[in-house]
Motif scaffolding. Structure first.
Motif, mmCIF file in Angstrom:
data_model
loop_
_atom_site.group_PDB
_atom_site.id
_atom_site.type_symbol
_atom_site.label_atom_id
_atom_site.label_comp_id
_atom_site.label_asym_id
_atom_site.label_seq_id
_atom_site.Cartn_x
_atom_site.Cartn_y
_atom_site.Cartn_z
ATOM 1 N N GLY A 164 0.811 -1.212 0.000
ATOM 2 C CA GLY A 164 0.000 0.000 0.000
ATOM 3 C C GLY A 164 0.844 1.262 0.000
ATOM 4 O O GLY A 164 0.560 2.220 -0.720
ATOM 5 N N TRP A 165 1.917 1.280 0.816
ATOM 6 C CA TRP A 165 2.797 2.448 0.871
ATOM 7 C C TRP A 165 3.468 2.698 -0.484
ATOM 8 O O TRP A 165 3.479 3.822 -0.986
ATOM 9 C CB TRP A 165 3.879 2.248 1.935
ATOM 10 N N PHE A 166 4.020 1.656 -1.079
ATOM 11 C CA PHE A 166 4.725 1.810 -2.344
ATOM 12 C C PHE A 166 3.761 2.204 -3.474
ATOM 13 O O PHE A 166 4.171 2.859 -4.436
ATOM 14 C CB PHE A 166 5.443 0.512 -2.711
ATOM 15 N N SER A 167 2.506 1.830 -3.370
ATOM 16 C CA SER A 167 1.543 2.124 -4.433
ATOM 17 C C SER A 167 1.118 3.589 -4.440
ATOM 18 O O SER A 167 0.835 4.147 -5.506
ATOM 19 C CB SER A 167 0.305 1.232 -4.282
ATOM 20 N N LEU A 168 1.088 4.233 -3.256
ATOM 21 C CA LEU A 168 0.500 5.580 -3.170
ATOM 22 C C LEU A 168 1.479 6.674 -2.742
ATOM 23 O O LEU A 168 1.109 7.840 -2.714
ATOM 24 C CB LEU A 168 -0.675 5.566 -2.181
ATOM 25 N N ARG A 169 2.722 6.330 -2.429
ATOM 26 C CA ARG A 169 3.609 7.321 -1.828
ATOM 27 C C ARG A 169 3.992 8.455 -2.769
ATOM 28 O O ARG A 169 4.408 9.522 -2.308
ATOM 29 C CB ARG A 169 4.884 6.634 -1.326
ATOM 30 N N ASN A 170 3.867 8.273 -4.091
ATOM 31 C CA ASN A 170 4.280 9.321 -5.033
ATOM 32 C C ASN A 170 3.112 10.085 -5.640
ATOM 33 O O ASN A 170 3.312 10.873 -6.571
ATOM 34 C CB ASN A 170 5.124 8.707 -6.158
ATOM 35 N N VAL A 171 1.902 9.883 -5.127
ATOM 36 C CA VAL A 171 0.727 10.570 -5.666
ATOM 37 C C VAL A 171 0.544 11.881 -4.914
ATOM 38 O O VAL A 171 0.341 11.894 -3.693
ATOM 39 C CB VAL A 171 -0.534 9.691 -5.543
ATOM 40 N N LYS A 172 0.597 12.985 -5.623
ATOM 41 C CA LYS A 172 0.631 14.309 -4.999
ATOM 42 C C LYS A 172 -0.618 14.604 -4.187
ATOM 43 O O LYS A 172 -0.533 15.145 -3.073
ATOM 44 C CB LYS A 172 0.827 15.370 -6.081
ATOM 45 N N GLU A 173 -1.796 14.289 -4.709
ATOM 46 C CA GLU A 173 -3.036 14.669 -4.038
ATOM 47 C C GLU A 173 -3.444 13.697 -2.939
ATOM 48 O O GLU A 173 -4.452 13.919 -2.250
ATOM 49 C CB GLU A 173 -4.178 14.795 -5.053
ATOM 50 N N LEU A 174 -2.681 12.634 -2.743
ATOM 51 C CA LEU A 174 -2.966 11.658 -1.699
ATOM 52 C C LEU A 174 -1.873 11.726 -0.640
ATOM 53 O O LEU A 174 -0.692 11.626 -0.951
ATOM 54 C CB LEU A 174 -3.051 10.237 -2.272
ATOM 55 N N HIS A 175 -2.269 11.908 0.599
ATOM 56 C CA HIS A 175 -1.306 11.978 1.702
ATOM 57 C C HIS A 175 -1.431 10.699 2.516
ATOM 58 O O HIS A 175 -2.489 10.415 3.091
ATOM 59 C CB HIS A 175 -1.592 13.201 2.569
ATOM 60 N N VAL A 176 -0.361 9.916 2.564
ATOM 61 C CA VAL A 176 -0.387 8.608 3.213
ATOM 62 C C VAL A 176 0.292 8.695 4.576
ATOM 63 O O VAL A 176 1.418 9.188 4.687
ATOM 64 C CB VAL A 176 0.311 7.544 2.339
ATOM 65 N N VAL A 177 -0.397 8.214 5.616
ATOM 66 C CA VAL A 177 0.153 8.182 6.972
ATOM 67 C C VAL A 177 -0.163 6.831 7.592
ATOM 68 O O VAL A 177 -1.037 6.100 7.127
ATOM 69 C CB VAL A 177 -0.412 9.308 7.864
ATOM 70 N N SER A 178 0.559 6.502 8.655
ATOM 71 C CA SER A 178 0.267 5.293 9.422
ATOM 72 C C SER A 178 -0.709 5.664 10.534
ATOM 73 O O SER A 178 -0.894 6.849 10.845
ATOM 74 C CB SER A 178 1.558 4.725 10.007
ATOM 75 N N PRO A 179 -1.353 4.679 11.176
ATOM 76 C CA PRO A 179 -2.281 4.993 12.269
ATOM 77 C C PRO A 179 -1.645 5.811 13.384
ATOM 78 O O PRO A 179 -2.288 6.687 13.964
ATOM 79 C CB PRO A 179 -2.707 3.605 12.757
ATOM 80 N N GLY A 180 -0.374 5.553 13.676
ATOM 81 C CA GLY A 180 0.299 6.301 14.724
ATOM 82 C C GLY A 180 0.616 7.740 14.338
ATOM 83 O O GLY A 180 0.904 8.571 15.200
ATOM 84 N N GLN A 181 0.603 8.054 13.036
ATOM 85 C CA GLN A 181 0.903 9.407 12.562
ATOM 86 C C GLN A 181 -0.356 10.251 12.350
ATOM 87 O O GLN A 181 -0.249 11.438 12.041
ATOM 88 C CB GLN A 181 1.667 9.332 11.239
ATOM 89 N N LEU A 182 -1.510 9.649 12.506
ATOM 90 C CA LEU A 182 -2.764 10.366 12.261
ATOM 91 C C LEU A 182 -2.882 11.550 13.213
ATOM 92 O O LEU A 182 -2.695 11.410 14.423
ATOM 93 C CB LEU A 182 -3.949 9.411 12.456
#
Length: 226
Positions: A164-182
């Motif tokens: 999941g991280w590798f699939s979305l980490r380079n998409v500008k309009e999508l911000h990916v965080v882990s549960p602990g970073q919310l």
């Protein structure tokens, strides 16, 4: 307690999940959210500006010329502000901008932000970002866009879900965080919040504690940053 549909990457229903009312249906406290967000933005400031004062610049161990008889104004040191290369008057020093924010305030503000998004039906759950073991940005974005139509989307992915991280980490309009970073700022700065099923379970179960959790976090962070 609200119920949200779990959506598969293909856009079909994969069951339902309940959102606890104590997190996703509590009273929204706007002043508290404002205070926490302001403190978070203040803590992000570097405050690293620095200039040298009279006592910090090099040189100037003796008078540049004698006190009298030269026709020039008297000078005591070339470190004085009027000299090129001299020290600054009221020199700027590094500043600490961070504000003290208790953990309970942060948690309450996050609950308020999530409740606000949930009441507007902007909290969604995906069974997974991509089906299979191979990352795919195209499939990941399509899976998110099947349920979230907002311009800016916050994606909460388990720290162990490397696909999941590798699939979305380079998409500008999508911000990916882990549960602990919310956090409150990211929730309010997004039009939609999308949890994966695993990430939602981890968030509701609370943060990991202990040495083993720290070791897992460091190892996974290294793999994600690779």
């Amino acid at each position: 307690m609200a119920t949200v549909q779990i959506t598969s990457p293909s856009g079909t229903s994969a069951g339902n999940v309940e959102l606890p009312a104590e997190i996703f249906d509590c009273q929204v406290n706007v002043p508290l959210m404002h205070q926490v967000v302001t403190a978070q933005l203040a803590a992000a400031r570097q405050g690293s500006q620095k200039t040298k004062s009279h006592s910090e610049v090099s040189g100037g161990g003796k008078k540049p010329y004698k006190q009298k008889g030269t026709g020039n104004a008297r000078q005591g040191s070339i470190r004085s502000p009027q000299w090129a290369g001299g020290g600054h008057v009221h020199a700027i020093v590094p500043r600490e901008y961070s504000e003290r924010t208790p953990k309970k305030m942060k948690a309450a503000a996050l609950r308020s932000a999530l409740s606000d998004r949930a009441r507007e039906n902007h909290v969604h759950v995906l069974s997974t970002i991509v089906e299979g073991d191979k990352p795919s940005t195209k499939q990941g974005v399509q899976a998110v866009r099947n349920i979230a139509t907002g311009k800016k989307v916050l994606i909460v992915v388990s720290i162990s879900d490397l696909v999941g991280w590798f699939s979305l980490r380079n998409v500008k309009e999508l911000h990916v965080v882990s549960p602990g970073q919310l956090n409150t700022y990211d929730v309010l700065n997004s039009d939609d919040v999308v949890f994966t099923k695993l990430a939602l379970e981890e968030f509701l179960s609370g943060p990991r504690t202990g040495k083993s959790a720290s070791a897992v976090g460091r190892a996974t962070d290294a793999e994600v940053g690779a």
